[in-house]
Design an enzyme around this catalytic site. Structure first.
Site, PDB file in Angstrom:
ATOM      1  N   LYS A   1      -2.671 -29.360 -33.070  1.00  0.00           N
ATOM      2  CA  LYS A   1      -1.415 -28.616 -33.221  1.00  0.00           C
ATOM      3  C   LYS A   1      -1.366 -27.872 -34.548  1.00  0.00           C
ATOM      4  CE  LYS A   1       1.495 -30.579 -29.714  1.00  0.00           C
ATOM      5  NZ  LYS A   1       2.728 -31.233 -29.300  1.00  0.00           N
TER       6      LYS A   1
ATOM      7  N   LYS B   1      -7.084 -27.786 -20.574  1.00  0.00           N
ATOM      8  CA  LYS B   1      -6.160 -28.467 -19.659  1.00  0.00           C
ATOM      9  C   LYS B   1      -4.956 -27.582 -19.326  1.00  0.00           C
ATOM     10  CE  LYS B   1      -2.852 -30.973 -22.435  1.00  0.00           C
ATOM     11  NZ  LYS B   1      -1.972 -32.087 -22.513  1.00  0.00           N
TER      12      LYS B   1
ATOM     13  N   LYS C   1       2.109 -27.034 -20.210  1.00  0.00           N
ATOM     14  CA  LYS C   1       3.450 -26.435 -20.056  1.00  0.00           C
ATOM     15  C   LYS C   1       3.605 -25.181 -20.898  1.00  0.00           C
ATOM     16  CE  LYS C   1       5.817 -30.829 -20.406  1.00  0.00           C
ATOM     17  NZ  LYS C   1       5.112 -31.381 -21.560  1.00  0.00           N
TER      18      LYS C   1
HETATM   19  N1  AQP Z   1      -3.286 -30.951 -17.435  1.00  0.00           N
HETATM   20  C1  AQP Z   1      -2.954 -32.234 -17.350  1.00  0.00           C
HETATM   21  N2  AQP Z   1      -3.604 -33.035 -16.472  1.00  0.00           N
HETATM   22  C2  AQP Z   1      -3.262 -34.340 -16.376  1.00  0.00           C
HETATM   23  N3  AQP Z   1      -2.290 -34.938 -17.083  1.00  0.00           N
HETATM   24  C3  AQP Z   1      -1.607 -34.163 -17.957  1.00  0.00           C
HETATM   25  N4  AQP Z   1      -0.586 -34.432 -18.802  1.00  0.00           N
HETATM   26  C4  AQP Z   1      -0.258 -33.298 -19.469  1.00  0.00           C
HETATM   27  N5  AQP Z   1      -1.043 -32.282 -19.071  1.00  0.00           N
HETATM   28  C5  AQP Z   1      -1.899 -32.786 -18.141  1.00  0.00           C
HETATM   29  C6  AQP Z   1       0.050 -35.739 -18.953  1.00  0.00           C
HETATM   30  O1  AQP Z   1       1.457 -35.563 -18.818  1.00  0.00           O
HETATM   31  C7  AQP Z   1       2.119 -36.540 -19.609  1.00  0.00           C
HETATM   32  C8  AQP Z   1       3.213 -35.903 -20.404  1.00  0.00           C
HETATM   33  O2  AQP Z   1       2.674 -34.965 -21.285  1.00  0.00           O
HETATM   34  P1  AQP Z   1       3.490 -34.479 -22.552  1.00  0.00           P
HETATM   35  O3  AQP Z   1       4.631 -33.672 -22.148  1.00  0.00           O
HETATM   36  O4  AQP Z   1       3.855 -35.648 -23.394  1.00  0.00           O
HETATM   37  O5  AQP Z   1       2.543 -33.653 -23.452  1.00  0.00           O
HETATM   38  P2  AQP Z   1       1.224 -32.912 -23.240  1.00  0.00           P
HETATM   39  O6  AQP Z   1       0.140 -33.862 -22.844  1.00  0.00           O
HETATM   40  O7  AQP Z   1       0.997 -32.157 -24.509  1.00  0.00           O
HETATM   41  O8  AQP Z   1       1.549 -31.951 -22.016  1.00  0.00           O
HETATM   42  P3  AQP Z   1       1.539 -30.394 -21.971  1.00  0.00           P
HETATM   43  O9  AQP Z   1       1.977 -30.028 -20.603  1.00  0.00           O
HETATM   44  O10 AQP Z   1       0.220 -29.843 -22.405  1.00  0.00           O
HETATM   45  O11 AQP Z   1       2.677 -29.991 -22.989  1.00  0.00           O
HETATM   46  P4  AQP Z   1       2.626 -28.981 -24.209  1.00  0.00           P
HETATM   47  O12 AQP Z   1       2.212 -27.674 -23.620  1.00  0.00           O
HETATM   48  O13 AQP Z   1       4.024 -28.962 -24.735  1.00  0.00           O
HETATM   49  O14 AQP Z   1       1.651 -29.531 -25.211  1.00  0.00           O
HETATM   50  C9  AQP Z   1       1.073 -37.212 -20.470  1.00  0.00           C
HETATM   51  O15 AQP Z   1       0.784 -38.494 -19.914  1.00  0.00           O
HETATM   52  C10 AQP Z   1      -0.128 -36.298 -20.346  1.00  0.00           C
HETATM   53  O16 AQP Z   1      -1.359 -36.993 -20.462  1.00  0.00           O
END
Ligand code: AQP
Length: 336
Positions: free
Chosen positions: A121, A203, A206
């Site tokens: 980040k 990956k 969001k």
């Molecule tokens: N692409 C993914 N495949 C499988 N699992 C995923 N998770 C996130 N992306 C994938 C799982 O979703 C849960 C919640 O995630 P989070 O909101 O705490 O944060 P993150 O992992 O950082 O998800 P994002 O979507 O990528 O959010 P941003 O864009 O804000 O950083 C976790 O259990 C994660 O493993």
């Protein structure tokens, strides 16, 4: 039943959270929330909208307020039952921030600087490398330890967080006396790591700026099919899972996670068919899977008083449980 039996026969506690940084993606759903739904049968489940964690990246306050509420509704829409599980918004339970501070005082600087998420980040937002981004693992440890969770569902990218939490808990128990249960990782049998449709080595996320790369769980059928149609694949014409075929591997992973079919079964099913047919099939099963969620979500968002009541109820129940551990921790540290 004697006390020991009562303790050992209790249901184990599972805890997990999701950040309200946007509408959940198919990755969030297949990699996390869908499993959370199944875990409700077997465990005492605590699920929360991690809005304090989401503060580490700049955000618009009004949009965030709406997003936290929407994230809560999405969790219910995905099948989390607030009667069966404890579902709440993190910042509505002040114990999280309090515990986070106390645990940050037992968090070695060296361990914090090694956290991959901090490095990632900071690289992504060099203009805003704030202290919260650095100390978030202490907040996360607090999230878990406050509820004396037995298990935390972890993906490959999260084992570092769990290890950090266990180390902080063990350090606290050693210095101030036995207080925290050391959580273990829960590695779901089913669960997929979903990759970006446009850049299948990264990956699905969001906050990806390229909307074509991501299936949001509220996307309608037409949008879903269109996004899968434009998914990046390769120049071969074989639906098989192997190294170098990141795009196809991703589509096969998604199809498998939704239908429950094995990779070999999928290869057999699509033998002799082209990528176009396969993409349509993946898009169709995903659209069918997400349709009820979209409908549930629309219903929930229309029923403002129900949603408000569930948000308040979740916060109250969570605060009640968290306060017990918080008070104990404060006593041990000499704060009360
Ligand atoms: N692409 C993914 N495949 C499988 N699992 C995923 N998770 C996130 N992306 C994938 C799982 O979703 C849960 C919640 O995630 P989070 O909101 O705490 O944060 P993150 O992992 O950082 O998800 P994002 O979507 O990528 O959010 P941003 O864009 O804000 O950083 C976790 O259990 C994660 O493993």
């Amino acid at each position: 039943m004697n006390e020991k039996d009562a303790v050992t026969s209790r249901r184990k506690i599972i805890l997990s959270g999701i950040q309200p940084t946007g509408t959940f993606t198919l990755g969030n759903y297949l990699g996390a929330v869908k499993n959370w739904r199944h875990l409700q049968e077997e465990y005492d489940c605590y699920y929360f909208v991690a809005d304090l964690h989401a503060l580490t990246v700049y955000h618009d306050p009004a949009a965030r307020r709406k997003a936290s509420r929407a994230a809560f509704a999405l969790l219910l829409a995905c099948g989390l039952d607030p009667e069966q599980s404890l579902v709440f918004i993190q910042s509505h339970v002040p114990a999280h921030a309090q515990m986070g501070w106390m645990l940050s005082c037992l968090s070695p600087f060296g361990d914090l600087s090694r956290m991959t998420q901090f490095k990632d980040k900071s690289a992504k937002h060099p203009e805003d490398i704030n202290a919260g981004l650095f100390t978030y693992p202490a907040l996360m440890a607090g999230d878990i330890l406050l509820y004396q969770a037995d298990y935390v569902p972890v993906g490959a990218d999260q084992t570092q967080h769990l290890e950090f939490t266990r180390n902080v808990a063990a350090r606290f128990n050693h210095v101030y006396g036995e207080t925290f249960r050391l959580p273990e990782g829960y590695f779901p049998k089913a669960g997929a790591r979903v990759m970006s449709l446009q850049e299948p080595t990264a990956k699905m996320s969001k906050s990806d700026e390229n909307a074509k790369a991501t299936i949001y769980i509220l996307d309608d059928e037409k949008t879903i099919l269109k996004k899968f149609k434009s998914a990046v694949t390769d120049s071969e014409a074989e639906i098989a899972f192997r190294e170098g075929k990141d795009g196809i591997n991703n589509l096969m992973t998604i199809y498998s996670a939704v239908t429950g079919k094995s990779l070999d079964e999928i290869t057999a099913e699509f033998a002799g068919k082209g990528y176009g047919d396969f993409k349509t099939a993946v898009g169709t099963v995903v659209a069918d899977e997400l349709r009820p969620i979209r409908e549930n979500y629309a219903r929930l968002m229309e029923d403002k008083s129900y949603l408000d009541a569930e948000i308040a109820k979740g916060a109250e129940r969570a605060a009640h449980i968290a306060e017990r551990t918080l008070k104990k921790t404060m006593r041990k540290m000499g704060l009360c």
